[in-house]
Design a protein around this motif. Sequence first.
Motif, mmCIF file in Angstrom:
data_model
loop_
_atom_site.group_PDB
_atom_site.id
_atom_site.type_symbol
_atom_site.label_atom_id
_atom_site.label_comp_id
_atom_site.label_asym_id
_atom_site.label_seq_id
_atom_site.Cartn_x
_atom_site.Cartn_y
_atom_site.Cartn_z
ATOM 1 N N VAL A 179 36.707 46.801 86.122
ATOM 2 C CA VAL A 179 36.517 45.460 85.572
ATOM 3 C C VAL A 179 35.212 44.887 86.097
ATOM 4 C CG1 VAL A 179 37.450 43.126 85.383
ATOM 5 C CG2 VAL A 179 39.005 45.072 85.481
ATOM 6 N N THR A 180 34.506 44.168 85.238
ATOM 7 C CA THR A 180 33.334 43.413 85.667
ATOM 8 C C THR A 180 33.631 41.935 85.533
ATOM 9 O OG1 THR A 180 31.668 45.096 85.188
ATOM 10 C CG2 THR A 180 30.956 42.794 85.041
ATOM 11 N N VAL A 181 33.254 41.160 86.529
ATOM 12 C CA VAL A 181 33.393 39.702 86.487
ATOM 13 C C VAL A 181 32.010 39.084 86.559
ATOM 14 C CG1 VAL A 181 34.338 37.642 87.592
ATOM 15 C CG2 VAL A 181 35.676 39.768 87.555
ATOM 16 N N VAL A 182 31.663 38.309 85.542
ATOM 17 C CA VAL A 182 30.374 37.621 85.472
ATOM 18 C C VAL A 182 30.614 36.135 85.715
ATOM 19 C CG1 VAL A 182 28.453 36.984 83.967
ATOM 20 C CG2 VAL A 182 29.375 39.313 83.911
ATOM 21 N N GLY A 183 29.976 35.608 86.746
ATOM 22 C CA GLY A 183 30.157 34.206 87.126
ATOM 23 C C GLY A 183 31.048 34.111 88.345
ATOM 24 N N LEU A 184 30.488 33.655 89.462
ATOM 25 C CA LEU A 184 31.239 33.645 90.717
ATOM 26 C C LEU A 184 31.328 32.253 91.319
ATOM 27 C CD1 LEU A 184 29.885 36.962 92.301
ATOM 28 C CD2 LEU A 184 32.018 36.612 91.022
ATOM 29 N N GLY A 185 31.655 31.283 90.473
ATOM 30 C CA GLY A 185 32.044 29.988 91.014
ATOM 31 C C GLY A 185 33.401 30.137 91.667
ATOM 32 N N SER A 186 34.050 29.027 91.982
ATOM 33 C CA SER A 186 35.339 29.124 92.669
ATOM 34 C C SER A 186 36.374 29.873 91.838
ATOM 35 C CB SER A 186 35.859 27.731 93.025
ATOM 36 O OG SER A 186 35.969 26.925 91.864
ATOM 37 N N MET A 187 36.387 29.645 90.501
ATOM 38 C CA MET A 187 37.355 30.332 89.655
ATOM 39 C C MET A 187 36.961 31.785 89.442
ATOM 40 S SD MET A 187 40.233 30.169 88.130
ATOM 41 C CE MET A 187 40.649 28.442 87.888
ATOM 42 N N GLY A 188 35.685 32.038 89.147
ATOM 43 C CA GLY A 188 35.243 33.411 88.945
ATOM 44 C C GLY A 188 35.474 34.273 90.176
ATOM 45 N N CYS A 244 33.269 33.966 83.361
ATOM 46 C CA CYS A 244 33.718 32.634 83.742
ATOM 47 C C CYS A 244 32.508 31.867 84.266
ATOM 48 C CB CYS A 244 34.818 32.724 84.798
ATOM 49 S SG CYS A 244 35.599 31.134 85.180
ATOM 50 N N VAL A 245 31.798 31.220 83.341
ATOM 51 C CA VAL A 245 30.566 30.519 83.696
ATOM 52 C C VAL A 245 30.676 29.041 83.292
ATOM 53 C CG1 VAL A 245 29.101 32.564 83.679
ATOM 54 C CG2 VAL A 245 29.515 31.341 81.537
ATOM 55 N N LEU A 246 29.537 28.340 83.327
ATOM 56 C CA LEU A 246 29.556 26.891 83.134
ATOM 57 C C LEU A 246 30.080 26.471 81.772
ATOM 58 C CD1 LEU A 246 28.824 24.055 84.163
ATOM 59 C CD2 LEU A 246 26.525 24.423 83.239
ATOM 60 N N ASP A 247 29.567 27.100 80.710
ATOM 61 C CA ASP A 247 29.966 26.725 79.367
ATOM 62 C C ASP A 247 29.698 27.874 78.406
ATOM 63 O OD1 ASP A 247 27.174 26.642 78.937
ATOM 64 O OD2 ASP A 247 27.092 24.467 79.220
ATOM 65 N N TYR A 248 30.044 27.683 77.150
ATOM 66 C CA TYR A 248 29.909 28.742 76.151
ATOM 67 C C TYR A 248 28.437 29.097 75.925
ATOM 68 C CZ TYR A 248 34.834 28.751 74.777
ATOM 69 O OH TYR A 248 36.201 28.906 74.772
ATOM 70 N N ARG A 249 27.567 28.117 75.964
ATOM 71 C CA ARG A 249 26.153 28.405 75.766
ATOM 72 C C ARG A 249 25.627 29.328 76.859
ATOM 73 N NH1 ARG A 249 21.770 23.599 75.623
ATOM 74 N NH2 ARG A 249 22.374 23.503 77.821
ATOM 75 N N ALA A 250 26.018 29.079 78.112
ATOM 76 C CA ALA A 250 25.593 29.941 79.205
ATOM 77 C C ALA A 250 26.115 31.354 79.012
ATOM 78 C CB ALA A 250 26.078 29.369 80.530
ATOM 79 N N MET A 251 27.365 31.467 78.536
ATOM 80 C CA MET A 251 27.951 32.786 78.307
ATOM 81 C C MET A 251 27.165 33.542 77.240
ATOM 82 S SD MET A 251 30.097 34.035 75.674
ATOM 83 C CE MET A 251 30.850 35.645 75.502
#
Length: 295
Positions: A9-18, A69-76
């Motif tokens: 698995v790859t996880v993109v975005g490592l804020g608290s939820m990511g 799991c990033v800031l918003d859809y545009r960032a994704m």
Amino acid sequence: MGSENRAPVTVVGLGSMGSALANAFLEKGHPTTVWNRSPEKAEALVAKGAVSAATVAEAIAASKLVVVCVLDYRAMREIVDSLGDAPAGRVIVNLTSGTPEEARQTAAWAAERGVGYLDGAIMATPPMIGSEHALIFYGGPKAVYDEHASALASIAGAGTYLGEDAGLPSLYDVALLGMMWTTWSGFMHSLALVGSEKVKAESFLPFAQLWFEHVVAPEIPKIAEQVDRGTYPDGGSALGMQAVAVEHLVDATRAQNVDVALPEFLLDRAERAIKQGHAGDGFAAIYEVLRKPQS
């Protein structure tokens, strides 16, 4: 737990939820690759066995299943578009918060690029991720969900597939949050009322809990059934009569010098439902007003 039979698995975005998502995959034995614009956020995960990719292209190349799991859809979309051609055979599970319309637009965007896509909504806090209490809704092609359901079970014991419509998870998300916020707001309005006479919240709390448990909560399944049937039996307390009591609430709120917006909203909707012919129906007839925008 060994990772021999666990899908990478790859996880993109490592804020608290990511970070919580990546940690849950690691704990369940999935070889996990992570990427974040700020690489230092990967350090704790690397110490637990994750692989920190140098670039987002390297991260997405590492696994067929890519959880974003990033800031918003545009960032994704910017992240994936930065790769140029879509990575062959990749499936993106987008757990970024947004609106149903954004989810549907992003699903169409992914389809145009030949990328498998599921949209999801997380109904949990980061500490709950990976537990049986975490709930995540998913929407998108069933074949895609079925293929990856086992891996996705690592982050939420209650993963729930809602169907092919990628917008439904976000719709469930905002609907449940709306129920939470309006319930809390109603309780706080009650506290403001009794607090206007210096009654402590802790003194009022036991009665609020009993009222909710024995009167408020048991009506919820009945309301759902009535809404689906489109009929609203009065149950011995017709809306016309209840509207008078709501008017008393408005008057008392104003007299106690408390913000009157919430009860005024309720009274307005009750009166509109009565004008539509629901005076003899039950309180749930207000649904007929709420389901349509005011003209």
